[in-house]
Scaffold this active site. Structure first.
Site: not given
Length: 443
Positions: A49, A272
């Site tokens: 990402e 995360h």
């Protein structure tokens, strides 16, 4: 260092949640990530990402002295988001884009616009050749109504195929990334069983991190607890996987994760948690290779093959469910398109009335007539695009289902051949011919 000395490799993996102008505190978090990576000096860094190439270039400049080798994998409308940084020279790279990746009309999820893929880099770690993979699979969004499950299963199938067929000449295989799958999910079991990859969290001798190795936790301020339902504390969906070969054994000496908050900072690195695994690569001496190693693995081969047949059969069933759903959606798109075409034809007939009947007036107001024509054309265009998309989805699902059918047949033949070989060798000695392996690439 002699050729037989062990090699220690520290591997780092993080989903950076780096959507510019949408992700919270994106520039500040990239600065934090850069500082941390510069300080920790990992051997291999696998990032997901990293949607903006500007952010990749920022990290590349920041880490130039400690990680002189890097690569950014470009794919899709906004990129694959995948990047790798390494202390070791990158000899070669390759990107494989998954054939299925969500639906374009689900714009609020956004997966379709990102070119979800698996990136590969080939490195030399001492005397060993390592294939390093970084990937990011489609998100789940809903545990109870997971409409993307067939897509994620196909992505896991393509990932294991890509790893098996590209790592045949590698001494070591390392895979890191956000798989968006729980440890016992179908796609995860398919990936690990078919490739023989081992999970660092399960194999590590020492662990320091979140409870049960979770990488998406409720204590992270960027996480909404609704996203974790029905898992109150969190879930484990990010992984560092590894596998050795006939030339080297791989052991995970320690593994750690971040724990949400970052000391001296008001927010964490990402939504995360980051993973770090310290791997120990031990090259084999010639005396350790050959039939001796086959004998060590002989007892478990039959069970692994049988388990793999069951897993691939389950995956094939799930893909068939996706096939039926895609067929139904394509039929709906075709039927709606025919209705739009019929309405457009009716409009043309109405428009021709003044010309066919002299003196007759247009039965509808001109504005309403044009608006209805635009609506019919929009319906026809939209349904045509959806029909093409669902046709492409069908072909990808059918291709994966065919490959799984062939794979099941091949595995069953290997299982049968291995059982026959055991019957002909009651003493337990390995057969003279090469033992079939469930984890070797299919020709």
């Amino acid at each position: 260092m002699s050729n037989m000395d062990s090699v220690r490799v520290r591997v780092f993996s993080l989903n950076c949640w780096g959507i510019r102008y949408l992700s919270k505190y994106c520039p500040q978090r990239y600065a934090m990530i850069g500082e941390m990576l510069y300080k920790e000096q990992h051997d291999i860094v696998l990032l997901q990402e990293v949607w903006s190439e500007k952010d990749y270039l920022f990290l590349k400049k920041k880490l130039a002295s400690c990680h002189p080798h890097s690569h950014y994998f470009r794919s899709g409308v906004i990129g694959s988001g995948l990047a790798i940084f390494s202390k070791h020279r990158i000899r070669d790279t390759f990107l494989y884009r998954y054939s299925l990746n969500g639906y374009p009309y689900m714009a609020h999820h956004g997966d379709w616009f990102g070119g979800k893929a698996v990136g590969m880099a080939i490195l030399n770690l001492g005397s060993l050749t390592a294939n390093v993979y970084v990937t990011h699979l489609h998100a789940e969004y809903s545990r109870e109504k997971d409409s993307y499950l067939p897509h994620r299963v196909v992505q896991a199938w393509e990932l294991q195929q890509f790893i098996r067929h590209t790592s045949a000449g590698a001494d070591v295989v390392i895979v890191g990334g956000d798989l968006n799958m729980h440890p016992q999910d179908l796609g995860n079991r398919l990936l690990r069983a078919y490739t023989g990859l081992q999970d660092s969290y399960l194999e590590t001798a020492k662990f320091d991190g979140c409870e049960n190795g979770m990488t998406l936790i409720a204590d992270n301020p960027f996480i909404s607890k609704k996203e974790l339902v029905p898992f109150e504390k969190g879930i484990r969906i990010d992984y560092i996987l590894f596998k050795g070969s006939s030339k080297a054994d791989v052991h995970c000496d320690s593994m750690s994760t971040t724990k949400g908050s970052v000391p001296n900072h008001p927010f964490p690195y990402s939504d995360h948690e980051a993973l770090t695994a310290e791997l120990r690569l031990e090259p084999h001496t010639p005396a350790e290779t050959g039939s001796d190693r086959k004998l060590k693995n002989k007892d478990s081969t039959t069970g692994k093959l049988a388990e793999l047949v069951d897993i691939v059969t389950e995956a094939r069933t799930e893909v068939k469910v996706g096939l039926h759903c895609a067929e139904r959606m394509r039929y709906t798109a075709a039927r709606t398109g025919v209705m739009g075409l019929a309405l457009l034809f009716l409009e043309l007939v109405i428009a021709a009335v003044p010309y066919l009947a002299l003196g007759a007036e247009q039965p509808f107001p001109r504005t309403s007539f044009y608006l209805l024509a635009v609506l019919c054309f929009a319906i026809l265009l939209t349904t045509s695009m959806l029909y093409i998309f669902y046709t492409m989805e069908l072909k990808s699902l059918q291709g994966a289902e065919d490959q799984m059918r062939l794979g099941i047949g091949s595995l069953q033949e290997k299982l049968k051949g291995f059982c026959l070989a055991q019957l002909h060798n009651p003493s337990g000695r390995p057969p003279e011919v090469q033992e079939p392996s469930a984890f070797e690439p299919e020709e």
